[in-house]
Scaffold this active site. Structure first.
Site, PDB file in Angstrom:
ATOM      1  CE1 TYR A  34      -3.331  -2.884   0.715  1.00  0.00           C
ATOM      2  CE2 TYR A  34      -2.092  -3.264   2.730  1.00  0.00           C
ATOM      3  CZ  TYR A  34      -3.043  -3.660   1.812  1.00  0.00           C
ATOM      4  OH  TYR A  34      -3.696  -4.834   2.009  1.00  0.00           O
ATOM      5  CE1 TYR A 161      -8.063  -5.645   2.729  1.00  0.00           C
ATOM      6  CE2 TYR A 161      -7.627  -7.625   4.012  1.00  0.00           C
ATOM      7  CZ  TYR A 161      -7.273  -6.758   2.995  1.00  0.00           C
ATOM      8  OH  TYR A 161      -6.157  -7.013   2.247  1.00  0.00           O
TER       9      TYR A 161
END
Ligand code: PMP
Length: 433
Positions: A34, A161
Site C-alpha cells: 500500500y 475486509y
C-alpha cells in the site's frame, strides 16, 4: 526410503551488505504494501526476531502486530523451526496435481478435526486472498450445479475486509476499501449495513436484522452467498460485533438458499477467544489463513461441508499444499492445542483492556475496545502513521496504525512485562499520532 543427501559445501553468496545500502536498495527497487514506489514511506530494517521481540534498526522492540495476526507463537519457536527443518530435509515442494504427501494429509486431518463437524472438505490455497477467491468460486459453482447460474452476486456487510485480489476487493467495504480505485472493474456486490457494536441492545440488532432481511429478500434471485468476517471485522475497522448478527445471517442464508462463508483468516486459531468463531454459528464455507502456519509461510485453507463441495474445483495453484507450509502448520496447531491458549488469550485481553482504558480520557480518543487478544484505540482523526510509529519505537514497541486506529494483536507468547511495554507504546503512539 530415499537416501540422505551428503552435506554440500556452502556456495559463496553475495557479500554482506551494510544496513544503509540495504535500505537504499529497498527504497529504490522494492514495493511495500500500500505504498508508492516513487515516493515511498520510510521502512525499518529487521535483523532478527525471537519470541515476542523484533530487532528493528538494531534495537529490540516488542512486536504488537504478530506480523499482521500471523505469528501467534512468536518468532523462532523451536517446535516450528524443527518442523520446517525436518520437512526441508525430506522435500520442500512437489506438485499437488496427481501427487499427495503426509504434510498435506496431516494438516487436512487436523483442520477437519478442529473445525465444526460438517466442515469436512479441505482446499489448500496459497494466501488468504486466494482462499476467499476459491470460496467465492465454490459458492457460484454450487449455484450453477443447482441450475441457478444467474446467482452470481454475494451479500456482505459494510466495514469488511477480505483481501486485495479482485473478488475479495469486491466484498471489502465500498467506502473504506479500494472500490473507488476500481470502479467499473470490480464485480458489484450487495452491501448490508455494518452490524451494530458489541453491547448493542435488542432493538438495535433487530433494526439491523430487518435491513439485512429486506436486502436479501430483494436480491435473492441473483444472490449466491453471504460472506463476512465473523464476530470481528479486522482491516476494515477493527470492529467487534454481537454473535446474534451471525445467527441472523445464518437464517437469511438458509431462507434464500445462499451459502454462508465465514472469512476467519484473521479471527481463526484463537484470536477472539474462540478457536474458531464458526464454533458458535456454523458456516457452509470457512476460510482460514494467517496464523495457520504460526506466521512462518504463506498458506490458507477453505473448508466446506459435503453439501457444498463442488465435484471439480477449477483451481490449482503451483504451490498448492506446499509441504513446508503444511508441516509447519501442523506443528503450529499442535503447539496451540497443547497449551492453555484460552487462558493466554484471556490474559492478553484483560491486560490490554485494563492498560488501554485510561486512554479513553484523552480528548483525541473516540473509543477503546478489546476483543480476545486484540486491543484497539480509535482516534477522532486519521493517525499520522510516521509520527505514531516513531513514538511507539521510541517506547520500544512495533505498531502499524492505519486510518484512525492504533491497535495491537501480539503473539500469544507475550509476557506480562512485554504487555506493559506494549500498552505504554500504544499510549505513546496515540499521543503522537
Ligand atoms: N481476509 C481477512 C479477514 C484478512 O484479514 C486478510 C489479510 N489481511 C485477508 C483475507 C487476505 O489474506 P492475505 O493477505 O493472506 O491474502
Amino acid at each position: 526410503m530415499v537416501e540422505p543427501v551428503p552435506p554440500v559445501e556452502p556456495v559463496e553468496t553475495l557479500a554482506p551488505v551494510e544496513p544503509v545500502e540495504t535500505l537504499a536498495f529497498d527504497r529504490e527497487h522494492l514495493w511495500h504494501p500500500y505504498t508508492s514506489m516513487t515516493d515511498p514511506a520510510p521502512v525499518r530494517l529487521v535483523t532478527g526476531a525471537r519470541g515476542c521481540t523484533l530487532e528493528v534498526d538494531g534495537r529490540e522492540v516488542v512486536d504488537g502486530m504478530a506480523s499482521w495476526w500471523a505469528a501467534i507463537h512468536g518468532y523462532r519457536h523451536p517446535a516450528l523451526d524443527r518442523a520446517l527443518a525436518e520437512q526441508a530435509a525430506r522435500f520442500s515442494h512437489v506438485m499437488f496435481g496427481g501427487l499427495t504427501h503426509e504434510p498435506a494429509v496431516g494438516l487436512g486431518r487436523r483442520l477437519v478435526e478442529i473445525t465444526p463437524e460438517p466442515l469436512r472438505r479441505v482446499f489448500l490455497a496459497d494466501s488468504g486472498s486466494v482462499a476467499v477467491e476459491v470460496a467465492l468460486k465454490m459458492v457460484l459453482q454450487h449455484q450453477r450445479a443447482l441450475g441457478r447460474p444467474e446467482r452470481t452476486r454475494v451479500l456482505t456487510v459494510r466495514g469488511g475486509y477480505h483481501g486485495d485480489t479482485f473478488h475479495p476487493m469486491s466484498v471489502t467495504d465500498p467506502d473504506g476499501g479500494m472500490h473507488a480505485l476500481w470502479q467499473g472493474v470490480l464485480p458489484s456486490q450487495v452491501f448490508a449495513p455494518q452490524p451494530p457494536a458489541v453491547g448493542a441492545g435488542e432493538a438495535e440488532i433487530a433494526t439491523w436484522a430487518a435491513a439485512v432481511r429486506e436486502l436479501a429478500a430483494g436480491h435473492a434471485h441473483e444472490l449466491a452467498g453471504v460472506v463476512v468476517e465473523p464476530l470481528l471485522q479486522g482491516a476494515g475497522g477493527m470492529w467487534p460485533y454481537p454473535v446474534e448478527c451471525l445467527r441472523v445471517l445464518r437464517e437469511v442464508a438458509d431462507e434464500h438458499g445462499l451459502l454462508l462463508v465465514f472469512d476467519e483468516i484473521a479471527t481463526g486459531f484463537g484470536r477472539t477467544g474462540h478457536l474458531f468463531v464458526s464454533e458458535l454459528v456454523t458456516p457452509d464455507v470457512l476460510c482460514v489463513g494467517k496464523a495457520l502456519t504460526g506466521g512462518y509461510l504463506t498458506l490458507a485453507a477453505v473448508l466446506t461441508t459435503d453439501a457444498v463441495a463442488p465435484g471439480v474445483v477449477m483451481h490449482g495453484p503451483t504451490f498448492m499444499g506446499n509441504p513446508l507450509a503444511c508441516a509447519v502448520a501442523s506443528a503450529s496447531i499442535d503447539l496451540l492445542l497443547a497449551g492453555d491458549w484460552q487462558a493466554g488469550v484471556r490474559r492478553i485481553g484483560d491486560h490490554l483492556a485494563a492498560g488501554l482504558e485510561p486512554l479513553r480520557a484523552l480528548p483525541q480518543v473516540r473509543d477503546v475496545r478489546t476483543v480476545g487478544a486484540v486491543g484497539v484505540v480509535q482516534l477522532d482523526h486519521d493517525v499520522d502513521v510516521a509520527a505514531a510509529t516513531d513514538a511507539a519505537l521510541a517506547a520500544g514497541v512495533w505498531l502499524r496504525p492505519f486510518r484512525d486506529l492504533v491497535y495491537a494483536m501480539p503473539p500469544y507468547v507475550i509476557s506480562d512485562d512485554e504487555l506493559d511495554r506494549l500498552v505504554a507504546g500504544i499510549g505513546a503512539a496515540v499521543r503522537a499520532g
